[in-house]
Design an enzyme around this catalytic site. Structure first.
Site, mmCIF file in Angstrom:
data_model
loop_
_atom_site.group_PDB
_atom_site.id
_atom_site.type_symbol
_atom_site.label_atom_id
_atom_site.label_comp_id
_atom_site.label_asym_id
_atom_site.label_seq_id
_atom_site.Cartn_x
_atom_site.Cartn_y
_atom_site.Cartn_z
ATOM 1 N N PHE A 140 0.854 -1.188 0.000
ATOM 2 C CA PHE A 140 0.000 0.000 0.000
ATOM 3 C C PHE A 140 0.889 1.236 0.000
ATOM 4 O O PHE A 140 1.757 1.373 0.861
ATOM 5 C CB PHE A 140 -0.940 0.035 1.210
ATOM 6 C CG PHE A 140 -1.838 1.250 1.183
ATOM 7 C CD1 PHE A 140 -2.944 1.288 0.347
ATOM 8 C CD2 PHE A 140 -1.548 2.367 1.954
ATOM 9 C CE1 PHE A 140 -3.756 2.423 0.281
ATOM 10 C CE2 PHE A 140 -2.358 3.501 1.898
ATOM 11 C CZ PHE A 140 -3.466 3.528 1.063
ATOM 12 N N ASP A 225 9.318 2.678 1.662
ATOM 13 C CA ASP A 225 8.129 3.389 2.109
ATOM 14 C C ASP A 225 7.971 3.133 3.603
ATOM 15 O O ASP A 225 7.457 2.106 4.023
ATOM 16 C CB ASP A 225 6.893 2.899 1.333
ATOM 17 C CG ASP A 225 5.596 3.562 1.819
ATOM 18 O OD1 ASP A 225 5.615 4.203 2.890
ATOM 19 O OD2 ASP A 225 4.577 3.415 1.134
ATOM 20 N N LYS A 254 2.926 9.498 8.602
ATOM 21 C CA LYS A 254 2.028 9.243 9.738
ATOM 22 C C LYS A 254 2.438 9.821 11.102
ATOM 23 O O LYS A 254 1.873 10.804 11.537
ATOM 24 C CB LYS A 254 1.752 7.747 9.838
ATOM 25 C CG LYS A 254 0.865 7.265 8.680
ATOM 26 C CD LYS A 254 0.327 5.875 8.926
ATOM 27 C CE LYS A 254 -0.780 5.503 7.972
ATOM 28 N NZ LYS A 254 -0.368 4.992 6.669
HETATM 29 C C1 PLP Z 1 -0.736 5.184 5.246
HETATM 30 C C2 PLP Z 1 0.286 4.804 4.243
HETATM 31 C C3 PLP Z 1 0.451 5.525 3.054
HETATM 32 C C4 PLP Z 1 -0.430 6.686 2.680
HETATM 33 O O1 PLP Z 1 -0.308 7.744 3.567
HETATM 34 P P1 PLP Z 1 -1.399 8.931 3.539
HETATM 35 O O2 PLP Z 1 -0.884 9.901 4.557
HETATM 36 O O3 PLP Z 1 -2.705 8.332 3.894
HETATM 37 O O4 PLP Z 1 -1.381 9.488 2.169
HETATM 38 C C5 PLP Z 1 1.467 5.137 2.202
HETATM 39 N N1 PLP Z 1 2.262 4.095 2.481
HETATM 40 C C6 PLP Z 1 2.129 3.377 3.600
HETATM 41 C C7 PLP Z 1 3.056 2.252 3.869
HETATM 42 C C8 PLP Z 1 1.122 3.698 4.523
HETATM 43 O O5 PLP Z 1 0.971 2.970 5.626
#
Ligand code: PLP
Length: 401
Positions: A140, A225, A254
């Site tokens: 994701f 990521d 986050k």
């Molecule tokens: C939550 C998340 C995203 C997206 O972040 P947003 O602030 O919602 O755009 C991208 N990559 C990972 C691994 C995430 O957990």
């Protein structure tokens, strides 16, 4: 106050876009530490931390003071001008990580979007453009058009074509598949170190080491990521430290500013040099309020020893949950790193377990039908973790009966 919740639910159903469907029927007025208080005056232990966002807890005095103080002075000024807290934050991140330079934006998706642009620009500027960006199945990476495409789950992108070209997916933790996917046209490999959204699945150390080697040999960039795994979530400032592998580019968001929206892309000098004036930018990213909040969060983590706490309480909690697995049953696996933990249930009853925990005053998340996800504030104490484990045991007893 029952009325307030009903009214809010009515407004939401009538006026907000229906992207969340039926939410958990509760609204919160305030929080303190790892607790949230509802409009009905009930207290909930926040074991999800706003999905790994409330890193230093609710109402954290240092964070609140920093935000309030900065808000009084100046919330925003354009990046046309020098921003002291933004520069300080970039320096702090450079000192704490592999990276030489940072770029700040407002979310995880935007950080990944920036990373994709930077990786592509890197090869254009070398005069040898490369198209291919490889990501993992079940990953994701966000909700923008490029990041839903990078996300290795079709359900996130299927209504939005035509999608950006060049994205290729490989099974996660499969070294051979990665090896055969990477070629001379590969621009970057982008990986999570723990797949958060799809069930809290950590990467194998051998996989991440191999990914580094495969990328280096092909001259491709490695992007981690760490949007969810960053800012101490896994017990080190970033999770890559535990893999002993450094990327060329890292994204995070986050928990970085404890709830104030911020995203960051970190990179080596070599990779960062691909962005020149005019190539990228943002209105809000890393503004005085957000940068000040992030600096306060990092200071709080250092002053309160929260990395160690995340490691200690994380392993304590995992042990307690494994005891539930053994003594009560209904649990297939407990996995994760630090305070990012997934409890895989033996049956697809995650929604029911979440509801029963909610009834007892505990907030958790789910991934799919059978995984309970927890990511509490890094300040959680042993007593609080033990209380959650007992509640979970009680719920599993009821479910197994
Ligand atoms: C939550 C998340 C995203 C997206 O972040 P947003 O602030 O919602 O755009 C991208 N990559 C990972 C691994 C995430 O957990």
């Amino acid at each position: 106050m029952e009325k307030q919740l009903e009214w809010t639910m009515h407004l939401d159903k009538s006026y907000y876009m229906n992207v969340y469907g039926d939410r958990v029927p509760v609204a919160f007025t305030h929080g303190k530490g790892i607790y949230l208080y509802s409009t009905e005056g009930r207290r909930y232990m926040d074991m999800l931390g706003g999905i790994a966002v409330n890193s230093v807890g609710h109402g954290n005095p240092r964070l609140v003071k920093a935000i309030a103080g900065q808000a009084k002075k100046m919330i925003h000024c354009s990046s046309l001008y020098y921003v002291p807290s933004q520069s300080e934050l970039a320096r702090t991140l450079a000192e704490k990580t592999f990276a030489d330079r940072s770029f700040f934006c407002n979310s995880g998706a935007e950080a990944n979007e920036a990373a994709i642009k930077l990786a592509r620009a890197y090869f254009y500027k070398k005069g040898a453009p490369r198209a291919k960006i490889i990501t993992a199945l079940q990953s994701f990476h966000g909700r923008t058009l490029a990041t839903v495409t990078a996300t290795g789950q079709e359900r996130f992108s299927k209504y939005f074509g035509p999608l950006p070209e060049g994205f290729v997916y490989v099974p996660y933790n499969d070294i051979e598949a990665l090896k055969s996917a990477v070629d001379a046209d590969t621009c970057a490999v982008m990986l999570e170190l723990v797949q958060g959204e799809s069930g809290v699945v950590p990467a194998d150390p051998a996989y991440i080491k191999a990914a580094r080697k495969i990328c280096s040999e092909a001259g491709a960039l490695l992007i981690f990521d760490e949007v969810q795994t960053g800012t101490g979530r896994t017990g080190t400032f970033f999770a890559y430290e535990q893999y002993e592998v450094t990327p060329d580019i890292l994204t995070t968001a986050k928990g970085l500013a404890g709830g104030v929206p911020i995203g960051a892309m970190l990179a080596t000098e070599d990779a960062a040099a691909a962005f020149e004036p005019g190539n990228h930018g943002t209105t809000f990213g890393g503004n005085p309020l957000a940068s000040t909040a992030a600096l306060a969060v990092i200071e709080e983590i250092e002053q309160k020893g929260l990395l160690k706490n995340a490691r200690d309480i994380g392993s304590f909690l995992k042990k307690k949950l494994m005891q539930v697995q053994k003594k009560v049953g209904g649990v297939a696996e407990v996995r994760g790193m630090g305070l990012l933990i997934g409890i895989e249930l033996s049956a697809p009853i995650a929604a029911d377990v979440k509801q029963k925990l909610f009834d007892r005053g505990y907030l958790v998340g789910t991934c799919g039908d059978s995984v309970i996800r927890i990511a509490p504030p890094l300040i959680i104490s042993k007593r609080e973790a033990a209380a959650f484990a007992s509640a979970f045991a009680e719920v599993m007893e009821v479910c197994n009966a």
